[in-house]
Design a protein around this motif. Sequence first.
Motif, PDB file in Angstrom:
ATOM      1  N   ASP A  87       0.848  -1.647   0.051  1.00  0.00           N
ATOM      2  CA  ASP A  87       0.168  -0.168  -0.218  1.00  0.00           C
ATOM      3  C   ASP A  87       0.488   0.899  -0.158  1.00  0.00           C
ATOM      4  N   SER A  88       0.151   2.044  -0.626  1.00  0.00           N
ATOM      5  CA  SER A  88       0.701   3.670  -0.448  1.00  0.00           C
ATOM      6  C   SER A  88       0.020   4.465  -0.334  1.00  0.00           C
ATOM      7  N   LEU A  89      -0.609   4.896   1.289  1.00  0.00           N
ATOM      8  CA  LEU A  89      -1.441   6.214   1.784  1.00  0.00           C
ATOM      9  C   LEU A  89      -0.445   7.304   2.018  1.00  0.00           C
ATOM     10  N   HIS A  90      -1.260   8.525   1.636  1.00  0.00           N
ATOM     11  CA  HIS A  90      -0.747  10.181   2.480  1.00  0.00           C
ATOM     12  C   HIS A  90      -1.830  10.355   3.171  1.00  0.00           C
ATOM     13  N   VAL A  91      -1.759  10.617   4.096  1.00  0.00           N
ATOM     14  CA  VAL A  91      -2.637  11.680   5.347  1.00  0.00           C
ATOM     15  C   VAL A  91      -2.672  12.963   5.404  1.00  0.00           C
ATOM     16  N   ASP A  92      -3.158  13.096   5.286  1.00  0.00           N
ATOM     17  CA  ASP A  92      -3.356  14.920   5.880  1.00  0.00           C
ATOM     18  C   ASP A  92      -3.811  14.921   6.802  1.00  0.00           C
ATOM     19  N   VAL A  93      -3.776  15.555   8.415  1.00  0.00           N
ATOM     20  CA  VAL A  93      -3.605  15.577   9.243  1.00  0.00           C
ATOM     21  C   VAL A  93      -4.062  16.842   9.965  1.00  0.00           C
ATOM     22  N   VAL A  94      -4.778  18.084  10.312  1.00  0.00           N
ATOM     23  CA  VAL A  94      -5.044  19.089  10.421  1.00  0.00           C
ATOM     24  C   VAL A  94      -5.314  19.299  11.887  1.00  0.00           C
ATOM     25  N   TYR A 104      -7.367  11.204   3.227  1.00  0.00           N
ATOM     26  CA  TYR A 104      -6.528  10.340   2.551  1.00  0.00           C
ATOM     27  C   TYR A 104      -6.478  10.159   1.774  1.00  0.00           C
ATOM     28  N   SER A 105      -4.733  10.210   0.574  1.00  0.00           N
ATOM     29  CA  SER A 105      -5.124  10.097  -0.457  1.00  0.00           C
ATOM     30  C   SER A 105      -4.148   8.776  -1.041  1.00  0.00           C
ATOM     31  N   ARG A 109      -6.800   0.285  -2.736  1.00  0.00           N
ATOM     32  CA  ARG A 109      -6.919  -0.483  -2.007  1.00  0.00           C
ATOM     33  C   ARG A 109      -6.781   0.680  -0.302  1.00  0.00           C
ATOM     34  N   ALA A 110      -5.480   1.251   0.101  1.00  0.00           N
ATOM     35  CA  ALA A 110      -5.319   1.824   0.933  1.00  0.00           C
ATOM     36  C   ALA A 110      -6.673   2.872   1.363  1.00  0.00           C
ATOM     37  N   VAL A 111      -6.831   3.735   0.159  1.00  0.00           N
ATOM     38  CA  VAL A 111      -7.933   4.521   0.801  1.00  0.00           C
ATOM     39  C   VAL A 111      -9.303   4.163   1.193  1.00  0.00           C
ATOM     40  N   ASN A 112      -9.507   3.058   0.209  1.00  0.00           N
ATOM     41  CA  ASN A 112     -11.034   1.945   0.694  1.00  0.00           C
ATOM     42  C   ASN A 112     -10.647   1.695   1.876  1.00  0.00           C
ATOM     43  N   ASN A 113      -9.180   1.218   2.529  1.00  0.00           N
ATOM     44  CA  ASN A 113      -9.742   0.768   3.436  1.00  0.00           C
ATOM     45  C   ASN A 113      -9.779   1.436   4.781  1.00  0.00           C
ATOM     46  N   ASN A 114      -9.120   2.575   4.778  1.00  0.00           N
ATOM     47  CA  ASN A 114      -9.177   3.967   5.688  1.00  0.00           C
ATOM     48  C   ASN A 114     -10.324   4.678   5.435  1.00  0.00           C
ATOM     49  N   ARG A 115     -11.143   4.762   4.408  1.00  0.00           N
ATOM     50  CA  ARG A 115     -12.796   5.310   4.626  1.00  0.00           C
ATOM     51  C   ARG A 115     -13.407   4.581   5.235  1.00  0.00           C
ATOM     52  N   LEU A 116     -12.755   3.698   4.951  1.00  0.00           N
ATOM     53  CA  LEU A 116     -13.600   2.527   6.323  1.00  0.00           C
ATOM     54  C   LEU A 116     -13.856   2.656   7.746  1.00  0.00           C
ATOM     55  N   VAL A 117     -12.074   2.707   8.203  1.00  0.00           N
ATOM     56  CA  VAL A 117     -12.049   3.016   9.333  1.00  0.00           C
ATOM     57  C   VAL A 117     -12.336   4.361  10.005  1.00  0.00           C
ATOM     58  N   LYS A 118     -12.240   5.638   9.085  1.00  0.00           N
ATOM     59  CA  LYS A 118     -13.424   6.349   9.139  1.00  0.00           C
ATOM     60  C   LYS A 118     -14.084   6.124   8.945  1.00  0.00           C
ATOM     61  N   SER A 119     -15.126   6.026   8.439  1.00  0.00           N
ATOM     62  CA  SER A 119     -16.442   6.431   8.577  1.00  0.00           C
ATOM     63  C   SER A 119     -17.126   5.426  10.220  1.00  0.00           C
ATOM     64  N   ALA A 159     -23.290  -3.376   8.584  1.00  0.00           N
ATOM     65  CA  ALA A 159     -24.012  -2.510   7.539  1.00  0.00           C
ATOM     66  C   ALA A 159     -23.217  -1.708   7.030  1.00  0.00           C
ATOM     67  N   LEU A 160     -22.117  -0.828   7.567  1.00  0.00           N
ATOM     68  CA  LEU A 160     -20.785  -0.208   7.152  1.00  0.00           C
ATOM     69  C   LEU A 160     -20.189  -1.080   6.406  1.00  0.00           C
ATOM     70  N   ILE A 161     -19.681  -2.333   7.155  1.00  0.00           N
ATOM     71  CA  ILE A 161     -18.209  -3.193   6.544  1.00  0.00           C
ATOM     72  C   ILE A 161     -18.816  -3.875   5.594  1.00  0.00           C
ATOM     73  N   GLU A 162     -20.333  -3.888   5.224  1.00  0.00           N
ATOM     74  CA  GLU A 162     -20.995  -4.734   3.917  1.00  0.00           C
ATOM     75  C   GLU A 162     -20.467  -4.099   2.802  1.00  0.00           C
ATOM     76  N   LYS A 163     -21.189  -2.895   2.958  1.00  0.00           N
ATOM     77  CA  LYS A 163     -20.774  -1.838   1.618  1.00  0.00           C
ATOM     78  C   LYS A 163     -20.258  -1.260   1.400  1.00  0.00           C
ATOM     79  N   SER A 164     -19.188  -1.277   1.672  1.00  0.00           N
ATOM     80  CA  SER A 164     -17.436  -0.821   2.194  1.00  0.00           C
ATOM     81  C   SER A 164     -16.987  -1.191   0.875  1.00  0.00           C
ATOM     82  N   GLN A 165     -15.302  -0.903   0.698  1.00  0.00           N
ATOM     83  CA  GLN A 165     -15.128  -1.434  -0.934  1.00  0.00           C
ATOM     84  C   GLN A 165     -14.091  -1.460  -0.119  1.00  0.00           C
ATOM     85  N   ALA A 166     -13.490  -1.431   1.287  1.00  0.00           N
ATOM     86  CA  ALA A 166     -12.483  -2.658   1.690  1.00  0.00           C
ATOM     87  C   ALA A 166     -12.015  -3.424   1.074  1.00  0.00           C
ATOM     88  N   SER A 167     -11.170  -3.634   1.370  1.00  0.00           N
ATOM     89  CA  SER A 167     -10.576  -5.445   1.137  1.00  0.00           C
ATOM     90  C   SER A 167     -11.005  -6.318   2.005  1.00  0.00           C
TER      91      SER A 167
END
Length: 322
Positions: A87-94, A104-105, A109-119, A159-167
């Motif tokens: 994975d290659s993940l960039h995180v902007d933290v403010v 995230y950017s 796969r890395a972005v989708n996984n971390n969008r699930l984490v954020k959700s 429900a969030l996990i089921e519809k997520s595009q995460a791996s």
Amino acid sequence: MKKRLLFALVSVFTLLTTAAAQQKTTLSARIDGYQRSMIYFDCMQTPLIAQEFHTNPGEVHVYSFDSENLVWMTINGNTGVMLQPGDSLHVDVVYNGKNVKVEYSGSDRAVNNNRLVKSIENLKRSLRYKEQLLGCAALDIKPKSRVDDSRVLLEKAKALIEKSQASPEAKNYVMAMIEYHVYMSFIEYPVMYASVRGLAVEEQEIGDYWNIMDGYVVRGDAESMNCPEYASLLMRYCFFMNEKAAKEAGKAYAMPTMMEDMYKELAAYYDGAQRDFVLYTLLRNFIMNGREIERADVLYNDYVEKYNSNVFYKSIIDMLMQ
């Protein structure tokens, strides 16, 4: 000719699999508004994956490392990100006071996984679901409310996990973390509340406490067996079920507090991947505590001889014991 061709194919396959295993995983972060002098990247799975940087607003901090498994990284101890090998993940933290904005950017796969984490984090926030049970007791959150809120969290998270595009691997890891919060609330909070607030478990309106975990099946997937929080749940679940069995048999039970007693009880209760995981975690935590480490020697030898099959677990303990 056939032998030479076969050898060539095997050689190519070996090179390809070795290259895949050595793929670099990269975490980069731009951090603004942070008031301390150092920025830390830490891995929950191994102390060998870690980096630190001097705080410099606007600068991009980049860390690349090798990993064979999914890892959970923290930025400054409180911003969690998930990374799989390659994975290659960039995180902007403010940082804005107590508020932290994260974007995230990077690779899909890395972005989708971390969008699930954020959700999931957003879900907890919307439910005002506190993670620390002692904090709940301090705020006098009633056990019935905590149990009900935990059931809501579990269903909405599913429900969030089921519809997520995460791996699939990310979904397993996230579900293990959710189950930790939910089922530790079931097992631990009523007893904690009784101790802190003086209200007996039988008077907490949660139904029969000893049936609260009925139907639960412990996880055994590789990602859950790599989640430190889930190890804590497995340990507590073992002691809960053993205490329940003792009560049903009319026998006394005392939850073990010494490492040696905990080791013996966990080894007897679990088998396979779960046993390997909980014994590894018990030994690792004891060694990292840094006191009376020599007590781990006998148990380490027993663990390696009888129960260890995960090479990663053994490598971490070996490194810690050096």
